[in-house]
Design an enzyme around this catalytic site. Structure first.
Site, mmCIF file in Angstrom:
data_model
loop_
_atom_site.group_PDB
_atom_site.id
_atom_site.type_symbol
_atom_site.label_atom_id
_atom_site.label_comp_id
_atom_site.label_asym_id
_atom_site.label_seq_id
_atom_site.Cartn_x
_atom_site.Cartn_y
_atom_site.Cartn_z
ATOM 1 N N THR A 40 1.246 8.292 -10.929
ATOM 2 C CA THR A 40 1.328 9.314 -9.823
ATOM 3 C C THR A 40 2.564 10.185 -10.042
ATOM 4 O O THR A 40 2.438 11.278 -9.314
ATOM 5 C CB THR A 40 1.746 8.086 -8.574
ATOM 6 O OG1 THR A 40 0.681 7.326 -8.104
ATOM 7 C CG2 THR A 40 1.890 9.140 -7.179
ATOM 8 N N TYR A 54 -5.151 10.375 -4.547
ATOM 9 C CA TYR A 54 -5.389 11.491 -5.312
ATOM 10 C C TYR A 54 -5.447 11.291 -6.867
ATOM 11 O O TYR A 54 -5.567 10.006 -7.035
ATOM 12 C CB TYR A 54 -3.472 12.003 -5.156
ATOM 13 C CG TYR A 54 -2.767 11.017 -5.282
ATOM 14 C CD1 TYR A 54 -2.378 10.514 -6.655
ATOM 15 C CD2 TYR A 54 -2.212 10.276 -4.330
ATOM 16 C CE1 TYR A 54 -1.734 9.357 -6.881
ATOM 17 C CE2 TYR A 54 -1.348 9.163 -4.553
ATOM 18 C CZ TYR A 54 -1.117 8.669 -5.707
ATOM 19 O OH TYR A 54 -0.366 7.575 -6.096
ATOM 20 N N SER A 87 -2.112 3.838 -14.008
ATOM 21 C CA SER A 87 -1.724 2.709 -15.063
ATOM 22 C C SER A 87 -2.353 1.694 -14.760
ATOM 23 O O SER A 87 -2.344 0.399 -15.456
ATOM 24 C CB SER A 87 -0.136 2.442 -14.677
ATOM 25 O OG SER A 87 -0.142 1.671 -13.397
ATOM 26 N N THR A 120 2.875 3.413 -11.237
ATOM 27 C CA THR A 120 3.876 2.256 -10.841
ATOM 28 C C THR A 120 3.060 1.046 -10.540
ATOM 29 O O THR A 120 3.669 -0.202 -10.564
ATOM 30 C CB THR A 120 4.338 2.595 -9.521
ATOM 31 O OG1 THR A 120 3.105 2.845 -8.281
ATOM 32 C CG2 THR A 120 5.270 3.861 -9.238
ATOM 33 N N ASP A 121 1.655 0.845 -10.704
ATOM 34 C CA ASP A 121 0.938 -0.283 -10.634
ATOM 35 C C ASP A 121 1.166 -1.351 -11.678
ATOM 36 O O ASP A 121 1.218 -2.489 -11.255
ATOM 37 C CB ASP A 121 -0.480 0.077 -10.479
ATOM 38 C CG ASP A 121 -0.979 0.822 -9.477
ATOM 39 O OD1 ASP A 121 -0.172 0.773 -8.457
ATOM 40 O OD2 ASP A 121 -2.367 1.039 -9.320
ATOM 41 N N LYS A 193 6.637 -4.797 -8.523
ATOM 42 C CA LYS A 193 6.087 -3.766 -7.381
ATOM 43 C C LYS A 193 5.985 -4.762 -5.934
ATOM 44 O O LYS A 193 5.039 -5.617 -6.361
ATOM 45 C CB LYS A 193 5.082 -3.122 -8.027
ATOM 46 C CG LYS A 193 4.681 -2.045 -6.711
ATOM 47 C CD LYS A 193 3.227 -1.181 -7.292
ATOM 48 C CE LYS A 193 3.035 -0.014 -6.241
ATOM 49 N NZ LYS A 193 1.925 0.945 -6.820
ATOM 50 N N GLU A 314 4.884 -35.533 -14.769
ATOM 51 C CA GLU A 314 4.434 -36.196 -16.256
ATOM 52 C C GLU A 314 3.198 -35.923 -16.539
ATOM 53 O O GLU A 314 3.006 -35.887 -17.793
ATOM 54 C CB GLU A 314 4.703 -37.729 -16.081
ATOM 55 C CG GLU A 314 6.167 -37.916 -16.236
ATOM 56 C CD GLU A 314 6.446 -39.464 -15.944
ATOM 57 O OE1 GLU A 314 5.401 -40.394 -16.422
ATOM 58 O OE2 GLU A 314 7.342 -40.073 -15.441
HETATM 59 C C1 SIN Z 1 1.410 4.944 -9.029
HETATM 60 O O1 SIN Z 1 1.565 5.639 -9.866
HETATM 61 O O2 SIN Z 1 2.064 4.923 -7.927
HETATM 62 C C2 SIN Z 1 0.012 4.423 -8.687
HETATM 63 C C3 SIN Z 1 -1.086 4.690 -9.859
HETATM 64 C C4 SIN Z 1 -0.844 4.303 -11.078
HETATM 65 O O3 SIN Z 1 -0.203 3.243 -11.321
HETATM 66 O O4 SIN Z 1 -0.974 5.092 -12.009
#
Ligand code: SIN
Length: 356
Positions: A40, A54, A87, A120-121, A193, A314
């Site tokens: 993102t 997006y 990602s 971020t994913d 996350k 155990e």
């Molecule tokens: C993001 O970057 O916040 C979501 C999409 C990604 O992980 O590429």
């Protein structure tokens, strides 16, 4: 080399003002490399109010750098495009490329640190993989954004500025791979996350983040006690592939179907994201026992999100299931992948889970 000497000679005449209004020449600034992978932070939407839906990974690394001219005041930055993907599509191939490139770049005495722009994913997974495979105590900082670059109040530019500042800072040396978003510094091992859309999404639940970045200055309060980077025994520089390790997530009415499928698909390891402290459904357990007998390494983790998974049963110990400590299932998977590049010995692998 040519590029470096060009930068140095340009710098002789180029006296610039830094953010604290002292006069510095570009030649005095630390060199920081930016490796871009997409996400993102490089996302583009048709309107500035569109925050979801997006295209992630639409803009190239030069566009990201040019959008933050203030970077020139804190470091000599140059970018490389490693991939340009959302990602959620991250692969072992990109990871191996990234780790090898980080190791190459950081062996250059002129390079003081690396920033990796990332979606971020799965950012936390790449951060932990690099935490275990980068062979340097120089800072490696992962950064992303929750709002696309085209959004009103996009968080990418300030996050990138902070990340470069952190990567250039002697305070970040020896701290392991770091994650810098939303003015907070988290360690790669514990960060996750926690929110699908909020800019304050990255947390290290219970164990806590390492510090703040305020007015571009990093402040550390804690550091990880687990092995990483220079102390790590894992070396991927000559590897072309990682072993397959799958995650099986338990639920009411669980059974062995997905476990058998995983074994048939060639998994060398299984992370069982159990309930509570890694508890295994009675109808799934025979599948894991059979998998273990076929040489598949089984590690119990938890879907709870906080707390340890230890040798609390155990029966599980007799069944030779290992314990994932506080690693969440996606991080336990990475450690098991790397462990399996070195050994199949269960005691050794458990030792790694106790140390990393
Ligand atoms: C993001 O970057 O916040 C979501 C999409 C990604 O992980 O590429």
């Amino acid at each position: 080399m040519l590029r470096k000497s060009l930068i140095v000679s340009l710098a002789i005449g180029a006296i610039i003002l830094n953010s604290s209004y002292s006069i510095v020449s570009a030649a005095d600034l630390p060199e920081v490399k930016i490796l871009a992978t997409g996400g993102t932070i490089a996302g583009s939407a048709p309107s500035n109010t569109q925050m979801t839906g997006y295209k992630a990974g639409a803009l190239g690394v030069e566009t990201l750098i040019n959008a933050v001219p203030e970077l020139k005041n804190i470091a000599v930055v140059s970018g490389e495009q490693i991939s340009n993907i959302g990602s959620q599509d991250m692969t072992d191939d990109v990871w191996l490329k990234l780790a090898k490139r980080c190791n190459e770049l950081l062996s250059d005495p002129d390079v003081k640190g690396i920033v990796i722009t990332h979606g971020t994913d799965t950012l936390e997974e790449t951060a932990y993989f690099l935490n275990l495979t980068v062979k340097s105590d120089k800072p490696v900082v992962l950064v992303g954004a929750m709002r696309p670059a085209t959004a009103i109040s996009a968080d990418g530019p300030v996050n990138l500025l902070n990340a470069v500042k952190l990567a250039a800072s002697p305070k970040a040396v020896g701290k392991g791979v770091l994650v810098a978003l939303n003015d907070e510094i988290n360690g790669a091992r514990d960060v996750t996350k926690t929110n699908t859309s909020n800019v304050s999404t990255f947390k290290s639940p219970e164990l806590g983040f390492l510090g703040y970045i305020t007015d571009g200055e990093p402040y550390f309060y804690r550091e990880t006690t687990r092995k990483h980077t220079k102390e790590s025994e894992f070396d991927v520089d000559n590897l072309a592939k990682l072993p397959r390790v799958d995650i099986i997530y338990t639920h009411e009415n669980d059974d062995r179907v997905l476990i058998d499928a995983s074994v048939n698909a060639g998994a060398k390891g299984i992370i069982y994201a159990g309930s509570g402290m890694g508890s295994i459904h009675k109808d799934a357990e025979p599948g894991l026992v059979d998998a273990q007998k076929k040489g598949v390494v089984v590690v119990r983790s938890s879907r709870v999100g906080n707390g340890m998974v230890v040798a609390n049963s155990e029966q599980y110990t007799k069944e030779h299931f290992l314990n994932g400590d506080t690693l969440n299932p996606q991080k336990a998977r990475i450690l098991l992948q790397l462990a399996l590049t070195k050994t199949n010995d269960l005691n050794e692998i458990q030792r790694m889970f106790d140390e990393y």
